[in-house]
Design an enzyme around this catalytic site. Structure first.
Site, PDB file in Angstrom:
ATOM      1  N   LYS A   5       2.547  14.830  -2.670  1.00 51.73           N
ATOM      2  CA  LYS A   5       2.602  13.453  -2.174  1.00 51.73           C
ATOM      3  C   LYS A   5       2.503  12.529  -3.374  1.00 51.73           C
ATOM      4  O   LYS A   5       1.514  12.534  -4.106  1.00 51.73           O
ATOM      5  CB  LYS A   5       1.449  13.202  -1.198  1.00 51.73           C
TER       6      LYS A   5
ATOM      7  N   LYS B 286       6.683  14.382  -0.101  1.00 52.37           N
ATOM      8  CA  LYS B 286       6.711  13.012   0.427  1.00 52.37           C
ATOM      9  C   LYS B 286       6.699  12.020  -0.704  1.00 52.37           C
ATOM     10  O   LYS B 286       5.883  12.188  -1.608  1.00 52.37           O
ATOM     11  CB  LYS B 286       5.456  12.845   1.296  1.00 52.37           C
TER      12      LYS B 286
HETATM   13  C1  PBG Z   1      -2.308   8.176   4.657  1.00 54.65           C
HETATM   14  C2  PBG Z   1      -0.853   8.216   4.749  1.00 54.65           C
HETATM   15  C3  PBG Z   1       0.085   7.334   4.193  1.00 54.65           C
HETATM   16  C4  PBG Z   1       1.312   7.742   4.663  1.00 54.65           C
HETATM   17  C5  PBG Z   1       1.110   8.866   5.434  1.00 54.65           C
HETATM   18  N1  PBG Z   1      -0.238   9.149   5.466  1.00 54.65           N
HETATM   19  C6  PBG Z   1      -0.085   6.123   3.396  1.00 54.65           C
HETATM   20  C7  PBG Z   1      -0.517   6.131   2.005  1.00 54.65           C
HETATM   21  O1  PBG Z   1      -0.797   7.167   1.396  1.00 54.65           O
HETATM   22  O2  PBG Z   1      -0.641   5.025   1.496  1.00 54.65           O
HETATM   23  C8  PBG Z   1       2.617   7.042   4.347  1.00 54.65           C
HETATM   24  C9  PBG Z   1       3.647   7.157   5.394  1.00 54.65           C
HETATM   25  C10 PBG Z   1       4.763   6.207   5.275  1.00 54.65           C
HETATM   26  O3  PBG Z   1       4.913   5.389   4.347  1.00 54.65           O
HETATM   27  O4  PBG Z   1       5.570   6.264   6.191  1.00 54.65           O
HETATM   28  N2  PBG Z   1      -2.850   8.518   3.452  1.00 54.65           N
END
Ligand code: PBG
Length: 315
Positions: free
Chosen positions: A188, A241
């Site tokens: 991520k 992601k």
């Molecule tokens: C929570 C989380 C996030 C997303 C998924 N789980 C946000 C982040 O890390 O700021 C992002 C999903 C998206 O942008 O669609 N940590």
């Protein structure tokens, strides 16, 4: 090469990648309150639902052929320790119970993170200006257990703390949930494309950023290492992601792990397509199906996308 491109039937015979609703997961935002259904301003077409509206929306999802959803909660109040995340009566826990009761066959995945529940918007507990890894891991495991107790089918930790998959796996096993799988947000990245999500979840960090725990966009080998570590700790599915800017990472993770791979086509990726479509600058249907096919071609088995329901109707 053109002989096999001559007709639609010939093209379909030799198509390498297929895209169908069964590959797609629809993210949904659940909000405290009653009778609420409000659009996220930066994500036209995506709403935040209170529980009964969420249950009604799930009926439509299933009718469209979508078999899975991932839930994000927006609690009524937030605090330093993100206690709403592991409250047995929290917004996600209640939503899971209602959804599973009304739609037992729908696969309910819950996002496990503290950022929607902390007053400062970070993904964990802040000590001396830093997110404390091990303290946060304890609370994440507690959160995952509370989701499993409520009946979630799958937990998906998205916080990027080290060691959280192992901690969640062992506690699930110890506390009567050995059958609950983990979809780990493994690679991520610290991405600018989460902006609209943070508006939807009211989770923009109040200070600093997430670069101390989310990955540097310049690194691909590290993404593979993250995925392998998560698998060693007991992850069942590994995720990359965002999706489209990281197709190379999806490909490498698939090739080097052979595990089921998920890709998250995130909020900013949705909003860019939607904005261009609403302006009449691209053909939405073709652009979206091309994008989702590319994510599958790169090696993703499952695709999390805000376009799931719309794409299912087009497919
Ligand atoms: C929570 C989380 C996030 C997303 C998924 N789980 C946000 C982040 O890390 O700021 C992002 C999903 C998206 O942008 O669609 N940590």
């Amino acid at each position: 090469m053109r002989r096999l491109r001559r007709t639609k039937a010939l093209r379909e015979l030799v198509r390498e990648t297929d895209l169908s609703p069964r590959h797609l997961v629809q993210p949904m935002f659940v909000i405290a309150g009653e009778g609420v259904r409000e659009e996220v301003p930066s994500m036209p077409g995506i709403d935040r639902f209170s529980i009964s509206e969420l249950v009604a929306e799930a009926t439509e999802l299933q009718a469209a052929g979508i078999g899975a959803t991932i839930l994000f909660g927006i609690p009524a109040s937030k605090d330093e320790a993100g206690s709403g995340a592991y409250d047995p009566e929290g917004v996600v826990q209640m939503a899971v119970r209602a959804l599973k009761e009304a739609h037992p066959e729908l696969v309910v995945i819950t996002d496990v993170c503290l950022c929607e529940y902390t007053s400062h918007g970070h993904c964990g507990v802040v000590r001396d200006g830093q997110v404390d890894n091990d303290l946060t891991v304890e609370l994440l495991a507690k959160t995952a257990i509370s989701h499993a107790d409520a009946g979630t089918d799958v937990v998906a930790p998205s916080d990027m703390m080290d060691g959280r998959v192992g901690a969640i796996r062992s506690q699930l096993d110890d506390e009567g949930h050995p059958d609950v799988p983990i979809i780990a947000y493994s690679a991520k990245y610290a991405s600018a494309f989460y902006g609209p999500f943070r508006e939807a979840a009211e989770s923009t960090p109040e200070f600093g950023d997430r670069r101390g725990y989310q990955m540097d966009p310049a690194n691909a080998l590290e993404g593979v290492r993250e995925a392998k570590l998560d698998l060693a700790e007991g992850a069942d599915v590994v995720m990359v992601k965002p999706a489209t800017p990281y197709l190379d990472v999806i490909r490498r993770v698939k090739a080097e792990t052979a595990a089921p791979v998920a890709a998250y086509h995130v909020s900013g990726e949705y909003s860019m397509l939607k904005a261009a479509a609403l302006n009449g600058w691209i053909d939405e249907r073709s652009a979206v199906l091309e994008t989702l096919t590319a994510i599958r071609r790169a090696g993703a088995d499952l695709v999390f996308t805000y376009y799931a329901k719309e794409a299912a109707a087009w497919l």
